[in-house]
Write an enzyme that holds these catalytic residues in place. Sequence first.
Site, PDB file in Angstrom:
ATOM      1  N   GLY A 320      18.345 -89.458  -8.431  1.00  0.00           N
ATOM      2  CA  GLY A 320      19.004 -89.488  -7.134  1.00  0.00           C
ATOM      3  C   GLY A 320      18.876 -88.143  -6.446  1.00  0.00           C
ATOM      4  O   GLY A 320      17.885 -87.437  -6.611  1.00  0.00           O
ATOM      5  N   GLU A 321      19.877 -87.800  -5.647  1.00  0.00           N
ATOM      6  CA  GLU A 321      19.915 -86.536  -4.905  1.00  0.00           C
ATOM      7  C   GLU A 321      18.855 -86.456  -3.803  1.00  0.00           C
ATOM      8  O   GLU A 321      18.768 -85.463  -3.100  1.00  0.00           O
ATOM      9  CB  GLU A 321      19.737 -85.311  -5.830  1.00  0.00           C
ATOM     10  CG  GLU A 321      20.719 -85.204  -6.953  1.00  0.00           C
ATOM     11  CD  GLU A 321      20.463 -84.002  -7.862  1.00  0.00           C
ATOM     12  OE1 GLU A 321      19.603 -83.162  -7.513  1.00  0.00           O
ATOM     13  OE2 GLU A 321      21.107 -83.895  -8.911  1.00  0.00           O
TER      14      GLU A 321
END
Length: 354
Positions: A320-321
């Site tokens: 993610g991120e």
Amino acid sequence: MFNIKAVSCEHSEKIQALIDGKTKPLGALGDLESLAKQMAKIQLTASSFKSPKNNQHKLELNSPHLTIFAGDHGVASEGVSIAPSEVTSQMVANFAGGGAAINVFSQQLGWQLNIVDAGILHPASSTAVLDQRLGNITQAINQQEAMTQAQVEQGFIFAKKHIAELKSTGCNIVAFGEMGIGNTTIASAIMAAIMAIPASEAVGRGTGVSDDVVLKKQQVVEQALALHRDNLTNPQAILRCLGGFEVVQITAAMLAAAENRMLIVVDGFICTAAAMLAIELNTNVKGYMIFAHCSGEQGHKKMLQWLQVKPLLNLGLRLGEGTGAALALPIIQAAAAFYNEMASFADAEVTDVT
């Protein structure tokens, strides 16, 4: 709320002719060619091909911005993750301090990074974090609706304003990342609701949970879908019943970016769930989306297949991120560079072998 102009196909044949006329065999640059064509269709103005002396439209990638939206989820208390909700706030502080993977990749590759508190349990104290809070944490989706309609609408307002601010800097390419313990469960529920599939086909291991936790996630998603079945009739209702504060704002930011004719680089599982909702809200947004990668989360490949899109990368990422979106930027830049700079057979006085 969003007036999105469909990507025009008016000049498709001329764009394709320009690509085919480069000093290479037909199709030899593979997916870079379709990517360049997509970008050209988005950016091309109606007057670009009017003059014989101006038969080459230049692609522009200006001031790339990547925004991480963070939000906490009541469903995390159901034991669907290896980490407690407090970790969301800790990671937001890590983003603000420059210590996360997305910070490293953004600095390396040229993204300008923004961090938004969309509604986390412990508000960020850093001035590097934008305050677009819709609350502290959503409700557990298997017990009640995640949020109110007013919170959904406020999230759309926040996101639209954020994109307007990015646009004012000259930015024409955006990507989004997310942080929120429990949000793979949220994305799985959204996926199952939109695709009308059972929870078992949507739920994966997220941050790497055990078989028991995967089973728990499936049960929670099944409970949520059953509880809200009669209300899951439109994208905003899905957001209200099943969404997260960060997912609401990513969905709206994608719509706002398309309204501003910006390129949208779509990250992994959670961001693709938001993309699915955005497309359900306005199908024209899809033409502006570049799907960065296929993540290691088991449902993501099914999402991409359902959307009938091909991702640029497949690196087994599941962080993610926005990390997958960040890593796709050099590929996007390469597509623009060959389109803009590569000589044609005529210009280079090379025999056209096509």
